[in-house]
Design an enzyme around this catalytic site. Structure first.
Site, PDB file in Angstrom:
ATOM      1  N   ARG A 107       7.260  -8.789  -6.725  1.00 31.36           N
ATOM      2  CA  ARG A 107       7.705 -10.139  -7.100  1.00 31.36           C
ATOM      3  C   ARG A 107       6.738 -10.830  -8.065  1.00 31.36           C
ATOM      4  O   ARG A 107       7.136 -11.575  -8.946  1.00 31.36           O
ATOM      5  CB  ARG A 107       7.853 -11.005  -5.848  1.00 31.36           C
ATOM      6  N   SER A 138       0.813  -1.220   0.000  1.00 30.64           N
ATOM      7  CA  SER A 138       0.000   0.000   0.000  1.00 30.64           C
ATOM      8  C   SER A 138       0.846   1.270   0.000  1.00 30.64           C
ATOM      9  O   SER A 138       0.601   2.188  -0.794  1.00 30.64           O
ATOM     10  CB  SER A 138      -0.948  -0.009   1.203  1.00 30.64           C
ATOM     11  N   PHE A 139       1.864   1.343   0.862  1.00 33.68           N
ATOM     12  CA  PHE A 139       2.650   2.574   0.959  1.00 33.68           C
ATOM     13  C   PHE A 139       3.551   2.748  -0.256  1.00 33.68           C
ATOM     14  O   PHE A 139       3.672   3.852  -0.799  1.00 33.68           O
ATOM     15  CB  PHE A 139       3.468   2.576   2.246  1.00 33.68           C
ATOM     16  N   ALA A 183      -1.255   4.753   4.390  1.00 28.51           N
ATOM     17  CA  ALA A 183      -1.210   4.691   2.929  1.00 28.51           C
ATOM     18  C   ALA A 183      -2.567   4.945   2.280  1.00 28.51           C
ATOM     19  O   ALA A 183      -2.657   5.599   1.239  1.00 28.51           O
ATOM     20  CB  ALA A 183      -0.662   3.340   2.493  1.00 28.51           C
ATOM     21  N   LYS A 189       7.076   2.848  17.229  1.00 30.42           N
ATOM     22  CA  LYS A 189       5.669   3.226  17.429  1.00 30.42           C
ATOM     23  C   LYS A 189       4.720   2.078  17.133  1.00 30.42           C
ATOM     24  O   LYS A 189       3.591   2.050  17.629  1.00 30.42           O
ATOM     25  CB  LYS A 189       5.318   4.468  16.614  1.00 30.42           C
ATOM     26  N   SER A 247      -4.555   1.734  11.039  1.00 31.62           N
ATOM     27  CA  SER A 247      -3.246   1.196  11.403  1.00 31.62           C
ATOM     28  C   SER A 247      -3.338  -0.313  11.619  1.00 31.62           C
ATOM     29  O   SER A 247      -4.146  -0.789  12.416  1.00 31.62           O
ATOM     30  CB  SER A 247      -2.731   1.878  12.675  1.00 31.62           C
ATOM     31  N   ASN A 300      -1.217  -2.291  13.096  1.00 35.00           N
ATOM     32  CA  ASN A 300      -0.818  -2.662  14.451  1.00 35.00           C
ATOM     33  C   ASN A 300      -1.916  -2.337  15.462  1.00 35.00           C
ATOM     34  O   ASN A 300      -2.154  -3.100  16.400  1.00 35.00           O
ATOM     35  CB  ASN A 300       0.495  -1.957  14.812  1.00 35.00           C
ATOM     36  N   GLU A 341       4.197  -5.025  11.724  1.00 32.31           N
ATOM     37  CA  GLU A 341       5.586  -5.106  12.184  1.00 32.31           C
ATOM     38  C   GLU A 341       5.709  -5.127  13.708  1.00 32.31           C
ATOM     39  O   GLU A 341       6.672  -5.643  14.264  1.00 32.31           O
ATOM     40  CB  GLU A 341       6.391  -3.920  11.630  1.00 32.31           C
ATOM     41  N   GLY A 362       7.104   8.721   8.848  1.00 28.65           N
ATOM     42  CA  GLY A 362       6.207   9.755   9.345  1.00 28.65           C
ATOM     43  C   GLY A 362       4.811   9.201   9.547  1.00 28.65           C
ATOM     44  O   GLY A 362       4.564   8.003   9.404  1.00 28.65           O
TER      45      GLY A 362
END
Length: 343
Positions: free
Chosen positions: A35, A14-15, A141, A192, A255, A257, A282, A137
Site C-alpha cells: 500500500r 516478511s513472507f 520468513a 498452529k 515465531s 506468536n 494472528e 508450511g
C-alpha cells in the site's frame, strides 16, 4: 532465462517479500505490491525490505509498486500475503483488475471473523473466474530470506495451479510439496498460531522439555480433532502444513506468536507485546474465533479454552495450568481409540 508467466505478490511483509524474491530469482517477472508508495520506492532504490526483512538483498529484477493495476492486470499467478483482517479488502480492491484464468493463492495463516471464513473461502467468493489455492508450511520468513533449507505445501484442486506454484517457488533451498486438501492445509496454518502462543508461555515459565513435548503432541491432537469436524482430512496434519508448521512455531523465537506467549509468561501486557512486534500475531484473534467455533460445534479443545481464559478473561496462568492437568484423562490417538472408549 526469463520465464513467460508473470507473478504478483500482494503484501510487502516478511513472507511475501521472501516468496517474491524466490520467484524473481527463478526468472519469473515478479511484482511485489504494497500500500505504501514511499516504502515501495525505498525498496526499489535500496534493494532491501528494511522494515520486515532486513539484511536480505532483493533480486534486482523484482519490481516493487503500490499500483494495484500494474501489479495484477497482466499477472498469471497472484499470491495474497497480507494479514487476515485486511485480506478481504485487498482482494476486493484487486479483483477489478483480475482476468479470467489467473491463479490466485493465499499465503495467509489466519481466519476471518465474519462467518469463520478461511482465506480460500474469501478467494472463492470474490474470484469466480479464477483458479484458487493456498500455500502453508513451516516457513519462518527470516530463515527463507537467508536461504536456509526449507519446504512448504501448495494445496489446490487444480493440478495446473499446483504445478505452476512448484515451478515458480522451488529452488536450491526451498522445496514445494503438493496436496489437494486445501481446507486441511489452511486450517493447519491458522490453528498452529494458537499453540505457538501456548508454547511461548511454557518456555517463559521454564516448564521443561517433557512439558513442551506434551504440549506439542496434545496440540496436534486438538488441531486434528477440530479439523475433522470442519471437514478436513486428519492425515494432512501429519505433513508439513500440520505437524511441521506446529513444531517450528512452537519451538522458535522467530515465531511472532511464540514471542507473544513468551512475553505473556513473563508478565508483560498483551497490548504492549503486540505493539512491539510491528507485525500481526494472528494467534491472538484466532484463539477467540476457534474457541467460539469449537463451542458451537461441540468439539473439546481444552488448550484453546485455557489460552482464552489467560488472554481474554485474565485468569492467572498457574491456575489455568492446574485446571488442565486435573482434567479427565482420555485417549492418546483418537483415530485409534475413540474418546468415548478411553479410560
Amino acid at each position: 532465462m526469463e520465464k513467460s508467466q508473470k507473478v504478483t505478490v500482494l503484501g510487502g511483509g516478511s513472507f511475501g517479500t521472501a516468496l517474491a524474491n524466490i520467484a524473481a530469482g527463478n526468472g519469473y517477472p515478479t511484482v511485489l505490491w504494497m500500500r505504501d508508495q514511499e516504502r515501495a520506492a525505498e525498496m526499489s532504490k535500496t534493494g532491501e525490505n528494511a522494515r520486515y526483512l532486513p539484511g536480505v538483498k532483493l533480486n534486482e529484477k523484482l519490481i516493487c509498486t503500490s499500483d494495484m493495476q500494474e501489479a495484477v492486470a497482466n499477472s498469471d499467478l497472484v499470491l495474497v500475503s497480507v494479514p487476515s483482517k485486511s485480506f478481504g479488502d485487498v482482494v476486493r480492491d484487486a479483483k477489478q483488475y483480475a482476468k479470467p484464468g489467473q491463479f490466485w493463492l493465499s499465503t495467509t495463516k489466519g481466519i476471518d471473523e465474519k462467518g469463520f471464513k478461511l482465506m480460500s473461502d474469501i478467494l472463492r467468493e470474490e474470484l469466480t473466474e479464477q483458479e484458487i489455492g493456498v500455500i502453508s508450511g513451516p516457513n519462518l520468513a527470516k530463515e527463507i530470506g537467508q536461504e536456509s533449507l526449507a519446504a512448504t505445501v501448495v494445496a489446490s484442486n487444480s493440478e495446473p495451479v499446483r504445478t505452476l506454484v512448484q515451478d515458480v517457488l522451488s529452488c536450491r533451498y526451498f522445496r514445494v510439496y503438493a496436496n489437494v486438501d486445501m481446507y486441511g492445509v489452511e486450517l493447519g496454518g491458522a490453528l498452529k498460531n494458537i499453540y505457538a502462543i501456548i508454547a511461548g508461555l511454557a518456555s517463559a515459565l521454564e516448564l521443561g522439555e517433557n512439558t513442551k513435548a506434551m504440549l506439542i503432541t496434545r496440540s496436534l491432537a486438538e488441531m486434528s480433532r477440530f479439523a475433522v469436524f470442519m471437514g478436513a482430512n486428519p492425515m494432512t496434519f501429519l505433513g508439513l502444513a500440520g505437524v511441521g508448521d506446529l513444531v517450528v512455531t512452537c519451538s522458535s523465537p522467530l515465531s511472532r506468536n511464540y514471542r507473544v506467549g513468551f512475553a505473556l509468561g513473563k508478565g508483560e501486557k498483551l497490548e504492549d507485546t503486540v505493539a512491539a512486534l510491528g507485525e500481526v500475531a494472528e494467534g491472538v484473534n484466532t484463539t477467540r474465533l476457534v474457541r467460539d467455533k469449537s463451542r458451537e460445534l461441540g468439539v473439546e479443545m481444552p488448550l484453546v479454552e485455557g489460552l482464552y481464559k489467560i488472554i481474554y478473561e485474565h485468569f492467572p496462568i498457574k491456575e489455568v495450568v492446574s485446571q488442565l492437568m486435573q482434567r479427565e484423562q482420555n485417549s492418546d490417538v483418537e483415530f485409534v481409540l475413540p474418546r468415548s472408549e478411553a479410560n
